[in-house]
Design an enzyme around this catalytic site. Sequence first.
Site, short mmCIF file in Angstrom:
data_model
loop_
_atom_site.label_atom_id
_atom_site.label_comp_id
_atom_site.label_asym_id
_atom_site.label_seq_id
_atom_site.Cartn_x
_atom_site.Cartn_y
_atom_site.Cartn_z
N CYS A 27 -68.74 12.93 12.01
CA CYS A 27 -70.05 12.78 11.39
C CYS A 27 -69.88 13.00 9.89
O CYS A 27 -68.82 12.70 9.34
CB CYS A 27 -71.06 13.73 12.01
SG CYS A 27 -70.55 15.47 11.95
N HIS A 559 -47.78 46.41 7.51
CA HIS A 559 -48.21 45.53 8.60
C HIS A 559 -47.34 45.82 9.82
O HIS A 559 -46.16 45.48 9.86
CB HIS A 559 -48.07 44.07 8.18
CG HIS A 559 -48.81 43.10 9.06
ND1 HIS A 559 -48.40 42.78 10.32
CD2 HIS A 559 -49.93 42.38 8.83
CE1 HIS A 559 -49.24 41.90 10.85
NE2 HIS A 559 -50.18 41.65 9.96
#
Length: 639
Positions: A27, A559
């Site tokens: 779209c 981390h």
Amino acid sequence: MGKYEELAKNIVKEVGGKENVNDLTNCITRLRFKLKDESKANTDVLKNMDGVVTVMQAGGQYQVVIGNHVSDVRKDVDTVLGVLEPDTNVGPKGNLFDQFVDMISGIFQPILAPLSAAGMLKGVNAILAFALGSGFSASPTYAVFNAMGDGLFLLLPIFIGYTAMKKFGGSPFLGMMIASSLVYTGFIDGSATALFAEGGGLNFFGIPFSIPVAGYGSTVMPIIAATAFGAFLEKQLSKIIPDVVKLFLVPFFTALITVPLTFLVIGPVMNIVSDGLGSALLAVQTFNPILFGAILGFSWQVLVMFGMHWALIPFAIIALSQGQPTALLTPSGSVSFAQTGAVLAVMLKTKNAKLKELSIPAFISGLFGVTEPAIYGITLPRKKPFWASCIVGAFTGAISMGLGIKGYQMGGLGIFRYTSSITPEGDMKYAIYSMLLDLAAITAGFALAWMIGFKDDEPTLQLSKEEAKLVATGKGPKTQLSKTPNHEEEIFAPIAGKVTPLSEAGDAVFAEGLMGKGLVIEPTEDLVLAPFDGTVMTLFPTKHAIGLISDNGTELLIHIGIDTVQLDGKYFEAFVEQNATVKKGDKLIAFDQAEIKKAGYKTEIPIIITNTPDYHDIIPTTQPSVKAGDDLITTIAQA
């Protein structure tokens, strides 16, 4: 291929590859995939991919929101996909409403742009007729404009015949053939009625049938039902007709059966259904127009987000194609301007340079009715501005219905929709009302979003895309402002283990140094300690990563593991909170290394100086292994 080749390849890969794609449409802002198995798509990866705004799953479609340039991306995606091999054994997905929305969007999306263009041309013709007087209305120029505007609506069933037949899995050109029979002028110009009057009128082998006075031109429901039946019949005939004659006998028998059946049964029945549904919607509007406008105006953006607005659009097209003005979509007209006003408030109020930069194109596209970049990138993650625009949309929707604004033809979006409110006689009263209402919407959206405020995005440590997305969606933490690095500083090892170069990290983002310089520790313990005196700058709810800022200004990311964010906090325990002050050696995070490995994740710990550009040099240890508290990294600030 075009300039989006790399993005196209990545999108196809993360939706499960070419073999997982049944169909693709687009779209104004979205690639709409029909996937064979949506569980094979890597939604989190796609959401965090550069060039992708977000991902929506609704109506049986896997929607990848791209933005205003989606058509260019679609071309490269089509090249990557090549010729698709749909799985014909895959049935409809979702509940009946989802299937209905998917069907309608698949049929009308491809022709919505030319429908809007035709409506705008009719609006331009009305303006010129009003401005230039009756002489222009009788001119050949007026006739040409009229042909451009009315031609598509007159032959609308042929366009729908193509898209609907394709949607139902049949041969699109056979759908056009069936549709062309319905709009055949010989049945509606009076000659057929006169020619067959003595024989009792139109009939097929003696079975009488009638055609609406205006014919089936500009109708919608009859051709959708006819192509649904035709596609089913075509598939059944393909199973029983020999391959040697299938090429021409399948379409021959499909048309031979479908067209007469449409004239005799399908067409008349679907016209009755169409009239009934139209009357029901009109009754809802008439019952309380103001309430109808408020509800639709408030919920329109939510409907668009999930593709549910397609349930209403066909009925507006039906009315307009029959020359009837409609207020069905009127309440949605100013909603995009309310959203745009909220974006402007965020843009002017935020202290975050990145958010301010992202708000500019979102604001511009909103003026033209394309609000996905604004919704997904700016207002929805901050919640309050989004709901502010919905509240304003409720008021403008109610006011628009109170003013009696109607659509007289299809139009564009945003500022291009004004031509749709011009009457066939050229009266621009409702178009002016729409302009004033849009101005009020953008002003009110701005004012309300500014007054109720929002949680501003403060500068954060540089994180992986998946982690950054958590922050952007409100699921991650906010951070304190960075400090200016101060002279040379020693960073101590937060955990014992083997030291390896950052280039050998198991994640490319770390290994390529995209987040900064540092190193990796293969831990031999299960407890991370503070490597300096400072503050907890970032602590994720998943506890797999922590960002610290030292008293001297060094920003450090620890981390724990690779992709361990997916464990959602399992096997991790935090001993500190967001913004806590820590001293060297304080306990930060404990983790169960054995269980993390059993779950299939690496436990290596990248340790990164995330404000690397602020330093003249960053020197990692040369020791092959360290104990907690050993010298690990030396930072040397800029002169």
